[in-house]
Design an enzyme around this catalytic site. Structure first.
Site: not given
Length: 308
Positions: A176, A225, A298
């Site tokens: 990520r 998320c 995130e």
């Protein structure tokens, strides 16, 4: 030179780029919260986007790129910079053999459908991730065992007013996160996929979609998320938060989703970014206290004070 607003107006007019004032992040992001932004500039080709950010930089005007805003929490303050919106960079993908070239503003779920129809596999697990291709490449989006970085052959970026192609091998693709830096504008990418039966690809896409619908808050105002999964934890962040009994916890108009504890959703017209951030920080403090783990965001946090 004139005021900053006059300069932006002049640059946009010279390039023929649509320019809007009076927009708020509450209109531009999937969380539907956030304060005012000075300008939203919407170039309609990759070349125009590259020319635009070059002119802004030459005139000392700060800017940030925004796609669909599905991974951004912008605070409630006044954001004094220009948004370069990539939502209009969405011409149809070009297929050449097992490769597909696509602009940054193109919808990632739509690209997954297009590639499946062309009998190309490798990104079908990403089908349910909302947002644009540019956003996905920027953060190395992934799901169900696939990450977009593993199939990127080249990335088109803006350099000195031009569109430049760089090899995907020059980019560091982490969980990520990538080596792209703030101030770089991603304009498009070419992906190398592999042949498979379209029905089999479609079947895997449906399975991933159904799993998403069963486990995530579909249709809610979320940014996906909120936190990364810490590798040392052994369990997902959602499970950790759930085990702390925080599902359904509320701060103002922000709620920890009862369906998936790593999703913070916003509700009501009076929801504020501060609500979501306060709830997120409470989660981080609890996880730190109970597990001695520092959760990393995130979602991208955009703060107005840093850009004034």
């Amino acid at each position: 030179m004139g005021s900053r607003d006059e300069v932006i107006e002049k640059v946009a007019a010279q390039l023929g780029v649509p320019a809007e004032r009076g927009r708020r992040f509450a209109e531009l992001t999937s969380l539907r919260v956030g304060g005012a932004v000075d300008w939203v500039l919407s170039p309609q080709t990759e070349a125009l986007a590259a020319a635009l950010v070059y002119q802004l930089e030459q005139n000392g005007i700060p800017w940030r790129a925004l796609g669909s805003g599905s991974n951004v929490l912008a605070d409630d303050g006044e954001h004094h910079y220009a948004i370069v919106s990539l939502k209009d960079l969405k011409t149809a993908p070009t297929f050449t053999g097992d490769r597909v070239s696509v602009s940054a503003g193109y919808s990632l779920p739509r690209l997954c459908i297009d590639t499946a129809r062309n009998g190309l596999a490798g990104i079908e697990g990403l089908n349910g991730i909302p947002g644009t291709v540019g956003g996905a490449v920027w953060m190395n989006a992934g799901a169900y065992g696939q990450e977009i970085g593993t199939v990127v052959v080249t990335v088109r970026v803006a350099r000195d007013g031009r569109v430049v192609e760089i090899p995907g091998s020059e980019v560091k693709w982490n969980y990520r996160h990538t080596s792209f830096r703030e101030g770089e504008l991603l304009l498009g990418a070419t992906l190398a996929l592999h042949r498979d039966d379209p029905e089999k690809i479609q079947g895997r896409m449906e399975a991933a979609k159904n799993q998403r619908l069963a486990t995530q808050p579909h249709g809610a105002r979320s940014a996906g998320c909120f936190f990364k999964n810490p590798p040392q934890a052994g369990v997902g962040t959602g499970k950790m938060i759930d085990d702390l009994g925080m599902k359904g916890s509320r701060r103002g108009g922000a709620v920890v989703s009862p369906k998936h504890a790593n999703f913070i959703v916003t509700e009501g017209d009076d929801a504020r970014a501060a609500d979501a951030l306060a709830l997120a920080e409470e989660i981080r403090q609890r996880v730190k206290r109970e597990h001695d783990i520092d959760l990393e965001y995130e979602v991208e946090l955009w703060r107005s004070s840093q850009d004034e």
